[in-house]
Design a protein around this motif. Structure first.
Motif, PDB file in Angstrom:
ATOM      1  N   VAL A 140       0.856  -1.181   0.000  1.00  0.00           N
ATOM      2  CA  VAL A 140       0.000   0.000   0.000  1.00  0.00           C
ATOM      3  C   VAL A 140       0.897   1.237   0.000  1.00  0.00           C
ATOM      4  O   VAL A 140       1.666   1.457   0.931  1.00  0.00           O
ATOM      5  CB  VAL A 140      -0.933   0.016   1.232  1.00  0.00           C
ATOM      6  CG1 VAL A 140      -1.795   1.269   1.238  1.00  0.00           C
ATOM      7  CG2 VAL A 140      -1.796  -1.238   1.275  1.00  0.00           C
ATOM      8  N   LEU A 141       0.808   2.036  -1.089  1.00  0.00           N
ATOM      9  CA  LEU A 141       1.642   3.228  -1.207  1.00  0.00           C
ATOM     10  C   LEU A 141       0.943   4.492  -0.724  1.00  0.00           C
ATOM     11  O   LEU A 141       1.590   5.393  -0.181  1.00  0.00           O
ATOM     12  CB  LEU A 141       2.057   3.439  -2.671  1.00  0.00           C
ATOM     13  CG  LEU A 141       2.962   2.395  -3.301  1.00  0.00           C
ATOM     14  CD1 LEU A 141       3.280   2.783  -4.736  1.00  0.00           C
ATOM     15  CD2 LEU A 141       4.240   2.231  -2.494  1.00  0.00           C
ATOM     16  N   GLN A 142      -0.365   4.564  -0.948  1.00  0.00           N
ATOM     17  CA  GLN A 142      -1.058   5.824  -0.675  1.00  0.00           C
ATOM     18  C   GLN A 142      -2.545   5.565  -0.500  1.00  0.00           C
ATOM     19  O   GLN A 142      -3.102   4.656  -1.109  1.00  0.00           O
ATOM     20  CB  GLN A 142      -0.835   6.773  -1.856  1.00  0.00           C
ATOM     21  CG  GLN A 142      -1.435   8.129  -1.718  1.00  0.00           C
ATOM     22  CD  GLN A 142      -1.156   9.000  -2.959  1.00  0.00           C
ATOM     23  OE1 GLN A 142      -0.588   8.542  -3.938  1.00  0.00           O
ATOM     24  NE2 GLN A 142      -1.567  10.238  -2.891  1.00  0.00           N
ATOM     25  N   ARG A 143      -3.179   6.384   0.332  1.00  0.00           N
ATOM     26  CA  ARG A 143      -4.639   6.386   0.457  1.00  0.00           C
ATOM     27  C   ARG A 143      -5.121   7.712  -0.109  1.00  0.00           C
ATOM     28  O   ARG A 143      -4.671   8.778   0.311  1.00  0.00           O
ATOM     29  CB  ARG A 143      -5.060   6.245   1.913  1.00  0.00           C
ATOM     30  CG  ARG A 143      -6.559   6.304   2.091  1.00  0.00           C
ATOM     31  CD  ARG A 143      -6.935   6.183   3.540  1.00  0.00           C
ATOM     32  NE  ARG A 143      -8.343   6.487   3.699  1.00  0.00           N
ATOM     33  CZ  ARG A 143      -9.050   6.172   4.741  1.00  0.00           C
ATOM     34  NH1 ARG A 143      -8.483   5.540   5.734  1.00  0.00           N
ATOM     35  NH2 ARG A 143     -10.316   6.485   4.815  1.00  0.00           N
ATOM     36  N   ILE A 144      -6.021   7.641  -1.068  1.00  0.00           N
ATOM     37  CA  ILE A 144      -6.542   8.837  -1.721  1.00  0.00           C
ATOM     38  C   ILE A 144      -7.998   8.999  -1.299  1.00  0.00           C
ATOM     39  O   ILE A 144      -8.829   8.136  -1.571  1.00  0.00           O
ATOM     40  CB  ILE A 144      -6.433   8.715  -3.258  1.00  0.00           C
ATOM     41  CG1 ILE A 144      -4.983   8.437  -3.652  1.00  0.00           C
ATOM     42  CG2 ILE A 144      -6.980   9.957  -3.939  1.00  0.00           C
ATOM     43  CD1 ILE A 144      -4.802   7.979  -5.077  1.00  0.00           C
ATOM     44  N   ASP A 145      -8.306  10.098  -0.612  1.00  0.00           N
ATOM     45  CA  ASP A 145      -9.678  10.344  -0.164  1.00  0.00           C
ATOM     46  C   ASP A 145     -10.329  11.380  -1.061  1.00  0.00           C
ATOM     47  O   ASP A 145      -9.946  12.551  -1.063  1.00  0.00           O
ATOM     48  CB  ASP A 145      -9.689  10.833   1.293  1.00  0.00           C
ATOM     49  CG  ASP A 145      -9.352   9.731   2.265  1.00  0.00           C
ATOM     50  OD1 ASP A 145      -9.918   8.641   2.113  1.00  0.00           O
ATOM     51  OD2 ASP A 145      -8.532   9.965   3.167  1.00  0.00           O
ATOM     52  N   ILE A 146     -11.299  10.929  -1.834  1.00  0.00           N
ATOM     53  CA  ILE A 146     -12.102  11.853  -2.649  1.00  0.00           C
ATOM     54  C   ILE A 146     -13.511  11.742  -2.050  1.00  0.00           C
ATOM     55  O   ILE A 146     -13.729  12.221  -0.964  1.00  0.00           O
ATOM     56  CB  ILE A 146     -12.042  11.470  -4.147  1.00  0.00           C
ATOM     57  CG1 ILE A 146     -10.571  11.382  -4.595  1.00  0.00           C
ATOM     58  CG2 ILE A 146     -12.795  12.486  -5.001  1.00  0.00           C
ATOM     59  CD1 ILE A 146     -10.346  10.809  -5.959  1.00  0.00           C
ATOM     60  N   LYS A 147     -14.433  11.094  -2.736  1.00  0.00           N
ATOM     61  CA  LYS A 147     -15.723  10.788  -2.125  1.00  0.00           C
ATOM     62  C   LYS A 147     -15.633   9.438  -1.421  1.00  0.00           C
ATOM     63  O   LYS A 147     -16.157   9.257  -0.349  1.00  0.00           O
ATOM     64  CB  LYS A 147     -16.822  10.764  -3.185  1.00  0.00           C
ATOM     65  CG  LYS A 147     -17.157  12.131  -3.724  1.00  0.00           C
ATOM     66  CD  LYS A 147     -18.292  12.071  -4.708  1.00  0.00           C
ATOM     67  CE  LYS A 147     -18.584  13.462  -5.230  1.00  0.00           C
ATOM     68  NZ  LYS A 147     -19.657  13.459  -6.194  1.00  0.00           N
ATOM     69  N   LEU A 148     -14.958   8.510  -2.054  1.00  0.00           N
ATOM     70  CA  LEU A 148     -14.690   7.203  -1.473  1.00  0.00           C
ATOM     71  C   LEU A 148     -13.182   7.022  -1.400  1.00  0.00           C
ATOM     72  O   LEU A 148     -12.456   7.525  -2.237  1.00  0.00           O
ATOM     73  CB  LEU A 148     -15.285   6.094  -2.352  1.00  0.00           C
ATOM     74  CG  LEU A 148     -16.789   6.101  -2.528  1.00  0.00           C
ATOM     75  CD1 LEU A 148     -17.200   5.069  -3.557  1.00  0.00           C
ATOM     76  CD2 LEU A 148     -17.471   5.808  -1.201  1.00  0.00           C
ATOM     77  N   SER A 149     -12.734   6.309  -0.398  1.00  0.00           N
ATOM     78  CA  SER A 149     -11.289   6.061  -0.279  1.00  0.00           C
ATOM     79  C   SER A 149     -10.821   5.113  -1.370  1.00  0.00           C
ATOM     80  O   SER A 149     -11.472   4.123  -1.682  1.00  0.00           O
ATOM     81  CB  SER A 149     -10.958   5.458   1.081  1.00  0.00           C
ATOM     82  OG  SER A 149     -11.250   6.377   2.105  1.00  0.00           O
ATOM     83  N   VAL A 150      -9.668   5.435  -1.942  1.00  0.00           N
ATOM     84  CA  VAL A 150      -9.020   4.600  -2.947  1.00  0.00           C
ATOM     85  C   VAL A 150      -7.583   4.393  -2.491  1.00  0.00           C
ATOM     86  O   VAL A 150      -6.931   5.320  -2.022  1.00  0.00           O
ATOM     87  CB  VAL A 150      -9.051   5.282  -4.340  1.00  0.00           C
ATOM     88  CG1 VAL A 150      -8.243   4.506  -5.349  1.00  0.00           C
ATOM     89  CG2 VAL A 150     -10.484   5.460  -4.819  1.00  0.00           C
TER      90      VAL A 150
END
Length: 129
Positions: free
Chosen positions: A78-88
């Motif tokens: 896991v390199l990164q957590r991207i939070d927009i509307k849903l976490s990716v």
């Protein structure tokens, strides 16, 4: 096996999180959101209807199925957590997918004739298993 050739956007996958002792847990469900520059972007995994949080730097097994070919698995980080509307989550594959076996026994391809007798009456049935 090339990761980009095998995986498709929208495909359901399973994730097996690991801990520092390399103990694997039961797989949880996720989905591929995007594939870019040999990196995998997956939706937030769900375990029993509840979002399951992955941690940066955590190693996970990514599991996917291919009809007629079997179950494949590769180790990712896991390199990164991207939070927009849903976490990716952005996942870096650490190896190529390899065919794996999750059964503790093997399937024996055989066809056997059987006879089933009813306990209550004198009926008898024949078939194959």
């Amino acid at each position: 096996m090339d990761l980009l050739m095998e995986l498709k956007i929208g495909e359901k996958i399973e994730i097996e999180p690991t801990n520092r002792k390399k103990v694997f847990y039961r797989p949880i469900v996720s989905q591929i959101v995007d594939i870019k520059d040999n990196l995998l972007f997956i939706s937030n995994p769900i375990k029993k209807g509840i979002p399951y949080q992955l941690h940066l730097g955590q190693q996970i097994n990514v599991i996917f199925y291919r009809d007629g070919k079997g179950i494949f698995c590769f180790l990712g980080e896991v390199l990164q957590r991207i939070d927009i509307k849903l976490s990716v989550y952005k996942i870096k594959p650490l190896g190529s997918p390899e065919k794996t076996q999750r059964r503790f026994y093997f399937r024996l391809k055989t066809l056997t004739k059987i006879r089933i007798k009813s306990i209550n009456d004198d009926h008898e049935y024949e078939g194959f298993t």
